[in-house]
Design an enzyme around this catalytic site. Structure first.
Site, short mmCIF file in Angstrom:
data_model
loop_
_atom_site.label_atom_id
_atom_site.label_comp_id
_atom_site.label_asym_id
_atom_site.label_seq_id
_atom_site.Cartn_x
_atom_site.Cartn_y
_atom_site.Cartn_z
N THR A 103 36.27 -6.01 31.78
CA THR A 103 35.37 -5.21 30.94
C THR A 103 33.95 -5.66 31.20
O THR A 103 33.71 -6.85 31.45
CB THR A 103 35.75 -5.47 29.46
OG1 THR A 103 37.00 -4.87 29.22
CG2 THR A 103 34.72 -4.92 28.49
N ARG A 126 45.67 4.76 23.17
CA ARG A 126 45.17 3.52 22.58
C ARG A 126 43.66 3.37 22.84
O ARG A 126 43.19 3.56 23.95
CB ARG A 126 45.92 2.33 23.19
CG ARG A 126 45.48 0.96 22.67
CD ARG A 126 44.46 0.30 23.56
NE ARG A 126 44.21 -1.09 23.21
CZ ARG A 126 43.24 -1.83 23.74
NH1 ARG A 126 42.45 -1.31 24.65
NH2 ARG A 126 43.08 -3.08 23.38
N GLY A 133 40.49 0.61 22.34
CA GLY A 133 40.24 -0.80 22.05
C GLY A 133 38.97 -1.01 21.24
O GLY A 133 38.46 -0.09 20.59
N THR A 188 34.43 -9.07 24.97
CA THR A 188 35.52 -8.74 25.90
C THR A 188 36.74 -9.57 25.51
O THR A 188 36.60 -10.72 25.12
CB THR A 188 35.12 -9.05 27.36
OG1 THR A 188 36.32 -9.05 28.15
CG2 THR A 188 34.46 -10.41 27.52
N GLY A 189 37.90 -8.96 25.59
CA GLY A 189 39.11 -9.70 25.24
C GLY A 189 40.14 -8.78 24.62
O GLY A 189 40.10 -7.56 24.81
N GLY A 205 41.39 -6.49 22.45
CA GLY A 205 40.65 -5.60 21.56
C GLY A 205 41.16 -5.49 20.14
O GLY A 205 40.38 -5.37 19.20
#
Ligand code: ASP
Length: 352
Positions: free
Chosen positions: A214, A242, A244, A265-266, A268
């Site tokens: 991301t 989906r 995020g 970022t990670g 979500g």
């Protein structure tokens, strides 16, 4: 009856398929960069948390990551140096990262469970907290440009799917065939993920997986205004539909001149449930914490403890850049009117 039986078997298979567990490193790091005494402008970017393992990174790949991050910093810096708006700078920087197939945004975005790239992006301006975002779009070449157009050309904040695509085309933004976004590496990642999780869709975060990447940027412009932006394909094999945290204001992106600008970022779902970006800024604004303490508290102490893998980049109104991560690293970089571009990848390494 037969249909019931088949459904039961499929559910059983899905039930026993072991979801991939998050690989969180114990603890975490929060690093503050000195960007000069009174920088006139500052930009920091990220290319996602959960980086390739050091032993899997060839020198050529590392050079490619660092070169592209530097190119993005310079693109944003050129706008800021000329007195352009924070939104224009964030857009310029993120377009470079969206066009680069090595990051999970724009071309090279992670593919969902139907095999399509569906993009989420957002931008927020700290001077008046105006914001724009798109979610689940599949035809906009540069999703961050569409997010900026939503902010600047409409009185809405978030457009989704076909509506986002339609709006972007109406705005005259460049559109792309869905195949343009698909790269062999992302198709391979999807096949591998499907094989590893038969009958399921993505459930967990995986460090070092090529599906991450991301992109995001935070800037301080010559007017003293903060802006943040984020763009992603989400997660490999994500469930159809989906969305995020990246297009959710307050979760993946936030900016307020009184406190800070954040791009996350990670994993979500955790970033949405813990309203990460807003929480960091609220701690600064309402609890008087330093940006570095606020970031560490949210990303390392809180998310790290519950298994929400990821990282943020954050910027204060006086130009202090903070990187906070609870994974093995984050592709990242920063530059200011006083400092040449610096980039970093793994958590334990200083930027260079
Ligand atoms: N936060 C993104 C999402 O969950 C993915 C990422 O940052 O790697 O969609």
């Amino acid at each position: 009856m037969t249909r019931l039986l088949i459904t039961a078997v499929l559910l059983a298979v899905a039930g026993v398929a072991k979801p991939t567990e998050p690989i969180l490193l114990p603890g975490g790091d929060t690093e503050t960069l000195d960007m000069g005494r009174t920088p006139e402008w500052v930009i920091a970017v990220h290319g996602g948390a959960g980086v390739r393992l050091r032993e899997e990174m060839t020198p050529e790949m590392e050079t490619d990551y660092r070169r592209t991050l530097t190119e993005a910093l310079r693109a944003g810096a050129a706008v800021l140096d000329a007195g352009g708006s924070g939104a224009a700078a964030v857009e310029a920087a993120l377009r470079v990262l969206e066009d680069a197939p090595i990051f999970n945004a724009g071309r090279g975005a992670a593919l969902d469970s139907t095999g399509m790239a569906r993009h989420d992006a957002s931008i927020m301006r700290g001077s008046d907290r105006d914001a724009g975002a798109i979610a689940g779009s599949s035809r906009i070449r540069n999703p961050i440009s569409a997010a900026r157009a939503v902010m600047e050309q409409t009185d809405n904040v978030l457009l989704d799917g076909e509506g986002a695509d339609w709006f972007a085309a109406e705005q005259g933004l460049e559109m792309a065939d869905p195949l343009y976004f698909q790269t062999p590496a992302r198709r391979q990642s999807l096949l591998e993920r499907r094989a590893a999780e038969p009958g399921t869709v993505a459930k967990a975060n995986v460090s070092g997986e090529a599906g991450f990447g991301t992109v995001g940027a935070v800037v301080l412009d010559r007017n003293g205004d903060l802006t943040a932006g984020t763009s992603t394909g989400g997660r490999t094999n994500k469930r159809f539909g989906r969305i995020g945290d990246s297009p959710i204001i307050g979760a993946g992106t936030y900016a307020a001149n009184e406190s800070c600008a954040v791009s996350a970022t990670g994993h979500g779902e955790f970033f949405m449930r813990w309203t990460v970006a807003r929480d960091v800024c609220a701690r600064v604004e309402l609890a008087g914490e330093s940006l570095s303490d606020a970031a560490h508290h949210v990303v390392v102490d809180t998310l790290g403890a519950v298994g929400g893998g990821g990282a943020i980049i954050a910027l204060s109104p006086d130009g202090e850049v903070v990187f906070s991560m609870n994974e093995n690293g984050m592709y990242r970089g920063a530059m200011s009117s006083d400092r040449e571009p610096l980039t970093g990848i793994w958590r334990e390494d200083a930027l260079e």
